[in-house]
Design a protein around this motif. Structure first.
Motif, PDB file in Angstrom:
ATOM      1  N   ALA A  37       0.832  -1.205   0.000  1.00 41.00           N
ATOM      2  CA  ALA A  37       0.000   0.000   0.000  1.00 41.00           C
ATOM      3  C   ALA A  37       0.868   1.257   0.000  1.00 41.00           C
ATOM      4  O   ALA A  37       0.553   2.237  -0.687  1.00 41.00           O
ATOM      5  N   GLU A  38       1.967   1.236   0.753  1.00 38.98           N
ATOM      6  CA  GLU A  38       2.868   2.397   0.773  1.00 38.98           C
ATOM      7  C   GLU A  38       3.557   2.579  -0.574  1.00 38.98           C
ATOM      8  O   GLU A  38       3.776   3.713  -1.018  1.00 38.98           O
ATOM      9  N   VAL A  39       3.884   1.480  -1.248  1.00 41.97           N
ATOM     10  CA  VAL A  39       4.479   1.575  -2.586  1.00 41.97           C
ATOM     11  C   VAL A  39       3.478   2.179  -3.564  1.00 41.97           C
ATOM     12  O   VAL A  39       3.830   3.019  -4.400  1.00 41.97           O
ATOM     13  N   ASP A  40       2.211   1.763  -3.473  1.00 40.04           N
ATOM     14  CA  ASP A  40       1.172   2.336  -4.342  1.00 40.04           C
ATOM     15  C   ASP A  40       1.017   3.841  -4.099  1.00 40.04           C
ATOM     16  O   ASP A  40       0.848   4.615  -5.050  1.00 40.04           O
ATOM     17  N   LEU A  41       1.060   4.256  -2.837  1.00 39.91           N
ATOM     18  CA  LEU A  41       0.970   5.683  -2.520  1.00 39.91           C
ATOM     19  C   LEU A  41       2.153   6.437  -3.108  1.00 39.91           C
ATOM     20  O   LEU A  41       1.988   7.508  -3.705  1.00 39.91           O
ATOM     21  N   LEU A  42       3.330   5.886  -2.962  1.00 36.87           N
ATOM     22  CA  LEU A  42       4.519   6.526  -3.518  1.00 36.87           C
ATOM     23  C   LEU A  42       4.442   6.621  -5.041  1.00 36.87           C
ATOM     24  O   LEU A  42       4.783   7.653  -5.630  1.00 36.87           O
ATOM     25  N   ASP A  43       3.957   5.568  -5.685  1.00 35.50           N
ATOM     26  CA  ASP A  43       3.780   5.603  -7.146  1.00 35.50           C
ATOM     27  C   ASP A  43       2.798   6.694  -7.564  1.00 35.50           C
ATOM     28  O   ASP A  43       3.030   7.413  -8.543  1.00 35.50           O
ATOM     29  N   LYS A  47       3.704   9.922  -9.902  1.00 36.63           N
ATOM     30  CA  LYS A  47       2.964  10.224 -11.142  1.00 36.63           C
ATOM     31  C   LYS A  47       2.438  11.651 -11.122  1.00 36.63           C
ATOM     32  O   LYS A  47       2.401  12.315 -12.149  1.00 36.63           O
ATOM     33  N   ALA A  48       2.011  12.120  -9.963  1.00 39.13           N
ATOM     34  CA  ALA A  48       1.446  13.466  -9.859  1.00 39.13           C
ATOM     35  C   ALA A  48       2.514  14.549  -9.990  1.00 39.13           C
ATOM     36  O   ALA A  48       2.196  15.699 -10.286  1.00 39.13           O
ATOM     37  N   MET A  49       3.756  14.209  -9.780  1.00 39.91           N
ATOM     38  CA  MET A  49       4.825  15.209  -9.850  1.00 39.91           C
ATOM     39  C   MET A  49       5.197  15.587 -11.282  1.00 39.91           C
ATOM     40  O   MET A  49       5.794  16.631 -11.516  1.00 39.91           O
ATOM     41  N   ASP A  50       4.843  14.757 -12.242  1.00 40.19           N
ATOM     42  CA  ASP A  50       5.273  14.966 -13.626  1.00 40.19           C
ATOM     43  C   ASP A  50       4.479  16.027 -14.378  1.00 40.19           C
ATOM     44  O   ASP A  50       4.887  16.448 -15.450  1.00 40.19           O
ATOM     45  N   HIS A  51       3.353  16.441 -13.844  1.00 41.75           N
ATOM     46  CA  HIS A  51       2.513  17.402 -14.558  1.00 41.75           C
ATOM     47  C   HIS A  51       1.702  18.211 -13.544  1.00 41.75           C
ATOM     48  O   HIS A  51       1.677  17.891 -12.361  1.00 41.75           O
ATOM     49  N   PRO A  52       1.021  19.243 -14.018  1.00 46.05           N
ATOM     50  CA  PRO A  52       0.211  20.055 -13.091  1.00 46.05           C
ATOM     51  C   PRO A  52      -0.860  19.206 -12.403  1.00 46.05           C
ATOM     52  O   PRO A  52      -1.337  18.218 -12.940  1.00 46.05           O
ATOM     53  N   GLU A  53      -1.221  19.639 -11.213  1.00 44.55           N
ATOM     54  CA  GLU A  53      -2.202  18.900 -10.411  1.00 44.55           C
ATOM     55  C   GLU A  53      -3.550  18.858 -11.115  1.00 44.55           C
ATOM     56  O   GLU A  53      -4.005  19.850 -11.688  1.00 44.55           O
ATOM     57  N   THR A  58      -5.369  13.731  -7.747  1.00 43.51           N
ATOM     58  CA  THR A  58      -5.801  13.964  -6.371  1.00 43.51           C
ATOM     59  C   THR A  58      -6.590  12.770  -5.849  1.00 43.51           C
ATOM     60  O   THR A  58      -6.353  12.306  -4.724  1.00 43.51           O
ATOM     61  N   ARG A  59      -7.495  12.224  -6.657  1.00 43.80           N
ATOM     62  CA  ARG A  59      -8.268  11.055  -6.243  1.00 43.80           C
ATOM     63  C   ARG A  59      -7.382   9.826  -6.104  1.00 43.80           C
ATOM     64  O   ARG A  59      -7.542   9.037  -5.162  1.00 43.80           O
ATOM     65  N   ARG A  60      -6.422   9.662  -7.020  1.00 45.01           N
ATOM     66  CA  ARG A  60      -5.517   8.512  -6.965  1.00 45.01           C
ATOM     67  C   ARG A  60      -4.696   8.545  -5.668  1.00 45.01           C
ATOM     68  O   ARG A  60      -4.544   7.530  -4.995  1.00 45.01           O
ATOM     69  N   ILE A  61      -4.190   9.711  -5.316  1.00 41.63           N
ATOM     70  CA  ILE A  61      -3.402   9.843  -4.086  1.00 41.63           C
ATOM     71  C   ILE A  61      -4.273   9.626  -2.858  1.00 41.63           C
ATOM     72  O   ILE A  61      -3.872   8.954  -1.908  1.00 41.63           O
ATOM     73  N   ARG A  62      -5.484  10.177  -2.868  1.00 43.06           N
ATOM     74  CA  ARG A  62      -6.383  10.015  -1.732  1.00 43.06           C
ATOM     75  C   ARG A  62      -6.754   8.545  -1.524  1.00 43.06           C
ATOM     76  O   ARG A  62      -6.741   8.038  -0.396  1.00 43.06           O
ATOM     77  N   ARG A  63      -7.060   7.830  -2.622  1.00 38.51           N
ATOM     78  CA  ARG A  63      -7.383   6.402  -2.502  1.00 38.51           C
ATOM     79  C   ARG A  63      -6.186   5.604  -2.006  1.00 38.51           C
ATOM     80  O   ARG A  63      -6.327   4.719  -1.149  1.00 38.51           O
TER      81      ARG A  63
END
Length: 89
Positions: A37-43, A47-53, A58-63
């Motif tokens: 689960a921590e690896v999925d959060l880090l992934d 992914k969110a760092m590569d482009h504007p929010e 946001t939903r992917r990180i929250r889940r």
């Protein structure tokens, strides 16, 4: 000049040269849902760092964060329900 060195292999095993014990393997198995689960959060965060929010990121990180919290809760409940040897209460 003569080389002075050990002729035989070291008799005692080094800590790094051994296989994990059954207890260590069991501990890894119990912690693996949290680790995954921590690896999925880090992934998701990477992914969110590569482009504007955006909303999808946001939903992917929250889940993923909710999965980490659920895995931590399950791990804490699992260890709280274990009976320790010796009958101490």
């Amino acid at each position: 000049m003569r080389h002075i060195g050990a002729v035989q292999v070291v008799v005692t095993a080094d800590d790094f040269d051994r296989e994990p014990t059954l207890a260590e393997l069991d501990a890894i198995e119990l912690e693996s849902p949290l680790i995954l689960a921590e690896v999925d959060l880090l992934d998701a965060q990477i992914k969110a760092m590569d482009h504007p929010e955006n909303d999808v990121d946001t939903r992917r990180i929250r889940r993923a964060h909710n999965r980490v919290l659920a895995a931590r809760r399950d791990a804490a409940n699992r260890t709280a329900n274990e009976v320790l040897p010796g009958g101490a209460a």
